[in-house]
Design a protein around this motif. Structure first.
Motif, PDB file in Angstrom:
ATOM      1  N   LYS A   1       0.847  -1.189   0.000  1.00  0.00           N
ATOM      2  CA  LYS A   1       0.000   0.000   0.000  1.00  0.00           C
ATOM      3  C   LYS A   1       0.884   1.241   0.000  1.00  0.00           C
ATOM      4  CE  LYS A   1      -4.088  -1.933   2.132  1.00  0.00           C
ATOM      5  NZ  LYS A   1      -5.022  -1.870   3.260  1.00  0.00           N
ATOM      6  N   ASN A   2       0.451   2.250  -0.720  1.00  0.00           N
ATOM      7  CA  ASN A   2       1.214   3.492  -0.826  1.00  0.00           C
ATOM      8  C   ASN A   2       0.839   4.431   0.322  1.00  0.00           C
ATOM      9  OD1 ASN A   2       3.006   5.328  -1.855  1.00  0.00           O
ATOM     10  ND2 ASN A   2       1.578   6.176  -3.335  1.00  0.00           N
ATOM     11  N   ASN A   3       1.186   3.977   1.525  1.00  0.00           N
ATOM     12  CA  ASN A   3       0.956   4.767   2.735  1.00  0.00           C
ATOM     13  C   ASN A   3       2.031   4.375   3.747  1.00  0.00           C
ATOM     14  OD1 ASN A   3       0.151   2.281   3.881  1.00  0.00           O
ATOM     15  ND2 ASN A   3      -2.021   2.735   3.687  1.00  0.00           N
ATOM     16  N   LEU A   4       2.002   4.981   4.916  1.00  0.00           N
ATOM     17  CA  LEU A   4       3.043   4.744   5.909  1.00  0.00           C
ATOM     18  C   LEU A   4       3.196   3.259   6.235  1.00  0.00           C
ATOM     19  CD1 LEU A   4       5.211   5.879   7.756  1.00  0.00           C
ATOM     20  CD2 LEU A   4       3.435   6.329   9.466  1.00  0.00           C
ATOM     21  N   ASP A   5       2.094   2.576   6.425  1.00  0.00           N
ATOM     22  CA  ASP A   5       2.155   1.148   6.724  1.00  0.00           C
ATOM     23  C   ASP A   5       2.848   0.380   5.594  1.00  0.00           C
ATOM     24  OD1 ASP A   5       1.234  -1.336   8.232  1.00  0.00           O
ATOM     25  OD2 ASP A   5       0.252  -1.628   6.286  1.00  0.00           O
ATOM     26  N   GLY A   6       2.477   0.654   4.360  1.00  0.00           N
ATOM     27  CA  GLY A   6       3.074  -0.029   3.220  1.00  0.00           C
ATOM     28  C   GLY A   6       4.550   0.287   3.057  1.00  0.00           C
ATOM     29  N   TRP A   7       4.927   1.552   3.279  1.00  0.00           N
ATOM     30  CA  TRP A   7       6.331   1.945   3.155  1.00  0.00           C
ATOM     31  C   TRP A   7       7.193   1.223   4.183  1.00  0.00           C
ATOM     32  CZ3 TRP A   7       4.422   7.606   3.528  1.00  0.00           C
ATOM     33  CH2 TRP A   7       3.808   7.967   2.332  1.00  0.00           C
ATOM     34  N   ILE A   8       6.690   1.131   5.410  1.00  0.00           N
ATOM     35  CA  ILE A   8       7.438   0.423   6.456  1.00  0.00           C
ATOM     36  C   ILE A   8       7.559  -1.057   6.090  1.00  0.00           C
ATOM     37  CG2 ILE A   8       7.443  -0.323   8.870  1.00  0.00           C
ATOM     38  CD1 ILE A   8       6.062   2.388   9.549  1.00  0.00           C
ATOM     39  N   ARG A   9       6.471  -1.657   5.668  1.00  0.00           N
ATOM     40  CA  ARG A   9       6.491  -3.084   5.315  1.00  0.00           C
ATOM     41  C   ARG A   9       7.435  -3.356   4.139  1.00  0.00           C
ATOM     42  NH1 ARG A   9       2.883  -5.690   8.369  1.00  0.00           N
ATOM     43  NH2 ARG A   9       1.236  -4.449   9.319  1.00  0.00           N
ATOM     44  N   GLU A  10       7.414  -2.490   3.128  1.00  0.00           N
ATOM     45  CA  GLU A  10       8.321  -2.671   1.997  1.00  0.00           C
ATOM     46  C   GLU A  10       9.776  -2.503   2.449  1.00  0.00           C
ATOM     47  OE1 GLU A  10       9.231  -0.944  -2.479  1.00  0.00           O
ATOM     48  OE2 GLU A  10       7.311  -0.477  -1.546  1.00  0.00           O
ATOM     49  N   SER A  11      10.032  -1.519   3.299  1.00  0.00           N
ATOM     50  CA  SER A  11      11.382  -1.319   3.832  1.00  0.00           C
ATOM     51  C   SER A  11      11.842  -2.537   4.615  1.00  0.00           C
ATOM     52  CB  SER A  11      11.440  -0.083   4.730  1.00  0.00           C
ATOM     53  OG  SER A  11      11.232   1.081   3.976  1.00  0.00           O
ATOM     54  N   LEU A  12      10.968  -3.094   5.433  1.00  0.00           N
ATOM     55  CA  LEU A  12      11.325  -4.298   6.198  1.00  0.00           C
ATOM     56  C   LEU A  12      11.685  -5.454   5.271  1.00  0.00           C
ATOM     57  CD1 LEU A  12       8.703  -4.086   9.073  1.00  0.00           C
ATOM     58  CD2 LEU A  12      11.198  -4.019   9.338  1.00  0.00           C
ATOM     59  N   SER A  13      10.997  -5.544   4.143  1.00  0.00           N
ATOM     60  CA  SER A  13      11.306  -6.590   3.169  1.00  0.00           C
ATOM     61  C   SER A  13      12.709  -6.384   2.586  1.00  0.00           C
ATOM     62  CB  SER A  13      10.258  -6.577   2.054  1.00  0.00           C
ATOM     63  OG  SER A  13      10.582  -7.500   1.047  1.00  0.00           O
ATOM     64  N   VAL A  14      13.019  -5.147   2.208  1.00  0.00           N
ATOM     65  CA  VAL A  14      14.357  -4.837   1.686  1.00  0.00           C
ATOM     66  C   VAL A  14      15.401  -5.079   2.770  1.00  0.00           C
ATOM     67  CG1 VAL A  14      15.846  -2.995   0.787  1.00  0.00           C
ATOM     68  CG2 VAL A  14      13.466  -3.150   0.015  1.00  0.00           C
ATOM     69  N   MET A  15      15.106  -4.640   3.982  1.00  0.00           N
ATOM     70  CA  MET A  15      16.038  -4.812   5.099  1.00  0.00           C
ATOM     71  C   MET A  15      16.318  -6.286   5.359  1.00  0.00           C
ATOM     72  SD  MET A  15      14.427  -1.819   7.530  1.00  0.00           S
ATOM     73  CE  MET A  15      15.116  -2.460   9.047  1.00  0.00           C
ATOM     74  N   ALA A  16      15.313  -7.122   5.268  1.00  0.00           N
ATOM     75  CA  ALA A  16      15.497  -8.561   5.485  1.00  0.00           C
ATOM     76  C   ALA A  16      16.459  -9.142   4.444  1.00  0.00           C
ATOM     77  CB  ALA A  16      14.151  -9.283   5.437  1.00  0.00           C
ATOM     78  N   ARG A  17      16.305  -8.717   3.194  1.00  0.00           N
ATOM     79  CA  ARG A  17      17.198  -9.209   2.134  1.00  0.00           C
ATOM     80  C   ARG A  17      18.641  -8.777   2.365  1.00  0.00           C
ATOM     81  NH1 ARG A  17      12.851  -7.537  -1.148  1.00  0.00           N
ATOM     82  NH2 ARG A  17      14.036  -5.779  -1.966  1.00  0.00           N
ATOM     83  N   HIS A  18      18.832  -7.621   3.012  1.00  0.00           N
ATOM     84  CA  HIS A  18      20.175  -7.088   3.254  1.00  0.00           C
ATOM     85  C   HIS A  18      20.644  -7.311   4.695  1.00  0.00           C
ATOM     86  CE1 HIS A  18      20.733  -5.064  -0.637  1.00  0.00           C
ATOM     87  NE2 HIS A  18      19.416  -4.951  -0.621  1.00  0.00           N
ATOM     88  N   LYS A  19      19.862  -8.080   5.447  1.00  0.00           N
ATOM     89  CA  LYS A  19      20.194  -8.414   6.838  1.00  0.00           C
ATOM     90  C   LYS A  19      20.394  -7.172   7.718  1.00  0.00           C
ATOM     91  CE  LYS A  19      22.259 -12.907   5.714  1.00  0.00           C
ATOM     92  NZ  LYS A  19      21.158 -13.423   5.070  1.00  0.00           N
ATOM     93  N   ILE A  20      19.510  -6.185   7.522  1.00  0.00           N
ATOM     94  CA  ILE A  20      19.515  -4.968   8.345  1.00  0.00           C
ATOM     95  C   ILE A  20      18.460  -5.173   9.429  1.00  0.00           C
ATOM     96  CG2 ILE A  20      19.093  -2.480   8.374  1.00  0.00           C
ATOM     97  CD1 ILE A  20      19.827  -2.514   5.339  1.00  0.00           C
ATOM     98  N   PRO A  21      18.858  -5.113  10.696  1.00  0.00           N
ATOM     99  CA  PRO A  21      17.889  -5.363  11.770  1.00  0.00           C
ATOM    100  C   PRO A  21      16.905  -4.213  11.940  1.00  0.00           C
ATOM    101  CG  PRO A  21      19.982  -4.685  12.686  1.00  0.00           C
ATOM    102  CD  PRO A  21      20.189  -4.820  11.204  1.00  0.00           C
ATOM    103  N   GLY A  22      15.755  -4.531  12.497  1.00  0.00           N
ATOM    104  CA  GLY A  22      14.750  -3.514  12.802  1.00  0.00           C
ATOM    105  C   GLY A  22      13.368  -4.127  12.793  1.00  0.00           C
ATOM    106  N   THR A  23      12.466  -3.509  13.541  1.00  0.00           N
ATOM    107  CA  THR A  23      11.092  -3.990  13.615  1.00  0.00           C
ATOM    108  C   THR A  23      10.140  -2.895  13.163  1.00  0.00           C
ATOM    109  OG1 THR A  23      10.755  -3.211  15.881  1.00  0.00           O
ATOM    110  CG2 THR A  23      11.622  -5.472  15.599  1.00  0.00           C
ATOM    111  N   TYR A  24       8.943  -3.318  12.836  1.00  0.00           N
ATOM    112  CA  TYR A  24       7.889  -2.374  12.445  1.00  0.00           C
ATOM    113  C   TYR A  24       7.712  -1.315  13.534  1.00  0.00           C
ATOM    114  CZ  TYR A  24       3.428  -0.686  10.648  1.00  0.00           C
ATOM    115  OH  TYR A  24       2.433   0.117  10.160  1.00  0.00           O
TER     116      TYR A  24
END
Length: 168
Positions: free
Chosen positions: A63-86
């Protein structure tokens, strides 16, 4: 005037009063999400376009909103092994920009040096360039790129965005 002659005060049900207060608090908390942003935010956040019953989505399908941006970032972060939670990301975004991806801080020490903090997580240009994550936009105002770069920086500096509890 005697107590018997005074007008009778009706006791308000404590539950009703608590709900009224909670409702007021929810409205105050919602204000940043509908455009009443913090003093350091320069413009209002773009809203997700709604067409019929579907909400606009990002190219990655979020979704093109704050929730979607965070979720997409978490997906990218997981691929790059960058820690962090929603929750850690959300908490820091609300504190830094009230959820406004176009926020810019024109009054702090970085701004005085000519490098204002920008975007959802208030990143300065040199930090964004250094911690930019491949596969995200090179635009500091892009919500996913801003979140992901800031989380990458926080991971290197503090171990995780979850460990950031104030301006960083």
């Amino acid at each position: 005037m005697s107590a018997a002659a005074q007008p009778r005060r009706h006791r308000v049900n404590r539950l009703a009063r608590a709900l009224a207060v909670a409702g007021t608090g929810a409205a105050v908390l919602a204000l940043p999400l509908i455009g009443a942003t913090g003093a350091h935010a320069a413009t209002t956040a773009p809203t997700a376009a709604v067409s019929g019953t579907t909400t606009a989505v990002t190219t990655a399908g979020y979704k093109n909103n704050l929730d979607g941006w965070i979720r997409e970032s978490l997906s990218v972060m997981a691929r790059h092994k960058i820690p962090g939670t929603y929750n850690g990301i959300y908490r820091n975004i609300i504190r830094e920009s009230s959820g406004n991806p176009r926020a810019i801080n024109l009054w702090d020490s970085n701004a005085a040096k000519g490098i204002p903090s920008k975007g959802l997580l208030q990143v300065i240009d040199p930090t964004f360039r250094t911690y930019h994550v491949a596969g995200t936009s090179n635009d500091i105002y892009d919500p996913v790129a801003n979140i992901t770069a800031a989380c990458n920086y926080a991971a290197h500096r503090y171990g995780s965005i979850d460990n950031v509890n104030g301006a960083y």
